[in-house]
Design a protein around this motif. Structure first.
Motif, PDB file in Angstrom:
ATOM      1  N   ASP A  10      35.815  16.056 -44.605  1.00 31.58           N
ATOM      2  CA  ASP A  10      35.081  15.676 -45.822  1.00 31.58           C
ATOM      3  C   ASP A  10      33.669  15.153 -45.566  1.00 31.58           C
ATOM      4  OD1 ASP A  10      37.195  16.432 -47.457  1.00 31.58           O
ATOM      5  OD2 ASP A  10      38.127  14.451 -47.358  1.00 31.58           O
ATOM      6  N   GLN A  11      33.059  15.504 -44.449  1.00 32.07           N
ATOM      7  CA  GLN A  11      31.688  15.069 -44.155  1.00 32.07           C
ATOM      8  C   GLN A  11      30.777  16.285 -44.057  1.00 32.07           C
ATOM      9  OE1 GLN A  11      31.089  12.082 -41.063  1.00 32.07           O
ATOM     10  NE2 GLN A  11      29.285  13.210 -40.358  1.00 32.07           N
ATOM     11  N   ASN A  12      29.749  16.323 -44.915  1.00 31.23           N
ATOM     12  CA  ASN A  12      28.780  17.423 -44.915  1.00 31.23           C
ATOM     13  C   ASN A  12      27.640  17.213 -43.930  1.00 31.23           C
ATOM     14  OD1 ASN A  12      29.749  17.442 -47.962  1.00 31.23           O
ATOM     15  ND2 ASN A  12      29.002  19.480 -47.453  1.00 31.23           N
ATOM     16  N   TYR A  14      25.295  15.637 -40.752  1.00 32.73           N
ATOM     17  CA  TYR A  14      25.351  15.242 -39.347  1.00 32.73           C
ATOM     18  C   TYR A  14      23.927  15.009 -38.845  1.00 32.73           C
ATOM     19  CZ  TYR A  14      30.059  16.921 -39.902  1.00 32.73           C
ATOM     20  OH  TYR A  14      31.337  17.087 -40.347  1.00 32.73           O
ATOM     21  N   LYS A  79      32.189  21.415 -46.786  1.00 37.62           N
ATOM     22  CA  LYS A  79      32.489  20.365 -45.810  1.00 37.62           C
ATOM     23  C   LYS A  79      33.828  20.680 -45.147  1.00 37.62           C
ATOM     24  CE  LYS A  79      34.219  17.492 -49.554  1.00 37.62           C
ATOM     25  NZ  LYS A  79      33.863  16.413 -50.451  1.00 37.62           N
TER      26      LYS A  79
END
Length: 168
Positions: A10-12, A14, A79
């Protein structure tokens, strides 16, 4: 240059390396043994592909696109879901050269070109000062030495062959 990050469910977004300048390619590890090349997409184009609520409706999955939501941030879409957690995101990029701050520092380019930098800088300085005869002479010397170096490139490693001076 190559760098990797580990995907998080769930992390788009970086963080990019601090020396990042230009992206060449982005790959996502899809199975632990295979990679898929992600397609570059401008963040402004994502609503046209996935609708105006693309951020809110992103339920996760296998990333297919990359974009830049901020200056030093790489975004991937969709994501990663839990199946794609802790997978490698591998990027290939052009790095900013290291700043030269001391007389003993060397530029990040093959040593054979170091003297060319001084000739080119002197040419540009005399051009700005409107010392046209001196500027032309320095430019001719720069071109002659650059061509001489080009003839000897077979002696250099393959990673140095693609490097070029761009005259403005």
């Amino acid at each position: 240059i190559e760098a990797t990050a580990s995907s998080v469910t769930d992390q788009n977004n970086y963080a990019l390396p601090t020396n990042f300048m230009v992206m060449l390619e982005v790959f996502f590890d899809t199975s632990g043994t295979a990679e898929t090349k992600l397609e570059a997409l401008d963040q402004v184009s994502l609503p046209g592909v996935y609708g105006v609520n693309w951020r809110d409706e992103d339920v996760g999955g296998t990333p297919r696109y990359y974009y830049f939501p901020d200056t030093n941030v790489l975004g991937i879409y969709p994501k990663p879901n839990s199946t794609n957690n802790a997978r490698n995101i591998r990027i290939f990029y052009v790095a900013n050269p290291t700043a030269m701050s001391a007389d003993s520092d060397s530029p990040d380019l093959p040593e054979v070109y170091h003297d060319l930098m001084a000739l080119f800088a002197a040419h540009m300085a005399h051009l700005q000062l409107r010392n046209n005869d001196i500027s032309r002479d320095l430019h001719s010397r720069y071109i002659a030495r650059r061509e001489s170096n080009r003839m000897n490139l077979s002696k250099l490693g393959q990673e140095q062959v693609g490097w070029k001076w761009h005259y403005v």
